[in-house]
Design a protein around this motif. Structure first.
Motif, PDB file in Angstrom:
ATOM      1  N   THR A  86      68.925  18.807  52.604  1.00 19.61           N
ATOM      2  CA  THR A  86      67.683  18.506  53.245  1.00 19.61           C
ATOM      3  C   THR A  86      66.758  17.848  52.542  1.00 19.61           C
ATOM      4  N   GLN A  87      66.528  18.094  51.207  1.00 21.39           N
ATOM      5  CA  GLN A  87      65.639  17.596  50.404  1.00 21.39           C
ATOM      6  C   GLN A  87      66.047  17.065  49.001  1.00 21.39           C
TER       7      GLN A  87
ATOM      8  N   ALA B  10      62.820  14.086  52.141  1.00 21.58           N
ATOM      9  CA  ALA B  10      63.920  14.494  52.833  1.00 21.58           C
ATOM     10  C   ALA B  10      64.897  13.623  52.897  1.00 21.58           C
ATOM     11  N   THR B  11      66.069  14.131  53.284  1.00 26.61           N
ATOM     12  CA  THR B  11      67.370  13.510  53.013  1.00 26.61           C
ATOM     13  C   THR B  11      67.580  12.205  53.912  1.00 26.61           C
TER      14      THR B  11
END
Length: 383
Positions: A154-155, A180-181
């Motif tokens: 996610t990050q 964030a991805t």
């Protein structure tokens, strides 16, 4: 003398005086080859950096001949390293760390689709298609260098410097960033990260660790932890500065368990390397022993079950393991190769771990090695 200064002198001396002689491990020969679904790995490919998002899915950044030039290629596997194929090419040279030539060095993936490549100088690339195509993107905050980068599903987190490496030590503090991805904008996270030419960030799920060693500057090592990826708290570093030893790396094993590598007090081809583990994100820790002295520069890997491995180099290349969960360490690789070195040692399960032997940006051996017995036996993979 500090570890940073001695390690730099060691690398320079190796480049000037040593001819690398490959001494292969006789313990293991892993299956290899290329998958039929894509182009084969170039015969001249030499590995530099490896990254995994699961025990099955991984990528390697390296260099290979392409006509009269050398290309920075990305190869990948989706079957745990049984087969490999050429995935894509990055429009940037591989760095030559011996000569101080800038270029790409390191690959990290967040998901099977999203990945990053960075290196020495203003090199930062992102892919959204699993490594087939790479787009160059600005370094966060207009900095001149990504010192380290780590990614979760996610990050992604990055530590940057506003100065170019290879010159006088930058007087400016480092910066820490998060993205964030699927986002395109970085957010700065306010942490006290004093000047340095090296730093470490590691992430597992929502748990993130940041290390900024400070032995050179007479201050306590900076060590931070977060359990939500947003809010960070300072942690005590276990390494003993009075013995010239500093914290250089944190490796998460679960949401709360982490392994810590201390390194320092170097001498000729040797240094003190100790490991600690913590069950509460670094609030308290337990001493896990000191390995052999051979090797100065070092990297730590830790499995989910707590098996530990350290890859180290000086005038040779060494791997130590501790799978007793106590304090005993064993040297399982000791290669008299002039200091070819290792890169990106990491466990993908409790028994399987990978490492690059003789990274192409330094020694040009560029072999990908694997162990399937918790680190007791290592050997090269046929790509």
């Amino acid at each position: 003398m500090s570890l940073t200064a001695v390690a730099a002198r060691t690398v320079a001396a190796i480049i000037m005086t040593c001819a690398v002689a490959l001494v292969p491990s006789a313990a293991l020969a892993a299956p290899g080859g290329h998958a039929g679904a894509g182009p084969p790995v170039p015969a001249s490919f030499r590995a530099n950096s490896v990254t995994w998002v699961s025990a099955q899915r991984g990528w390697v950044l390296g260099a290979a001949k392409c006509g009269t030039n050398t290309c920075s290629d990305v190869i990948g596997t989706s079957d745990g390293g049984k087969t490999w194929q050429l995935i894509g090419t990055v429009k940037a040279p591989l760095a030559n760390t011996g000569k101080g030539t800038p270029g790409v060095t390191t690959i990290r993936f967040a998901t099977p689709a999203v990945g990053w490549i960075f290196g020495v100088g203003r090199f930062l690339f992102r892919t959204g298609d699993g490594g087939k195509t790479w787009a160059r993107v600005p370094v966060p905050g207009g900095a001149k260098q990504v010192l380290d980068l780590a990614a979760s599903a996610t990050q992604t987190y990055a530590i940057t410097s506003v100065c170019t490496l290879g010159k006088a030590l930058c007087p400016n503090p480092l910066s820490f960033w998060r993205i964030a991805t699927r986002a395109s904008t970085w957010t700065r996270i306010p942490l006290n990260l004093p000047r340095n030419n090296a730093a470490d960030v590691a992430v597992l799920g929502k748990t993130v660790y940041v290390v900024d060693p400070q032995l050179d500057f007479g201050a306590p090592d900076k060590f931070y932890a977060s359990t939500d990826g947003v809010h960070f708290a300072a942690r005590p570093a276990p390494c003993d500065h009075t013995q010239d030893i500093e914290l250089i790396q944190a490796v998460p094993m679960s949401a709360t368990r982490v392994a810590l590598l201390c390194d320092g007090n170097p001498g000729f081809s040797k240094a003190v390397k100790t490991v600690y583990t913590s069950a509460n994100t670094g609030k308290t820790d337990t001493f896990r022993g000191m390995m052999g002295l051979f090797g100065i520069q070092a990297e730590l890997a830790a499995s989910p079950s707590g098996n530990l491995a350290v890859a180290s180099m000086s005038d040779g290349s060494f791997i130590y393991i501790n799978d007793t969960h106590k304090k005993a360490w064993t040297m399982v690789e000791g290669i008299g190769d002039g200091g070819a070195g290792w890169n990106d040692i990491s466990y993908v399960s409790n028994t399987t771990a990978w490492v690059v032997y003789g990274p192409a940006d330094f020694s040009n051996i560029g072999q990908l090695w694997v162990t399937h017995d918790s680190g007791h036996h290592w050997g090269p993979v046929k790509l």
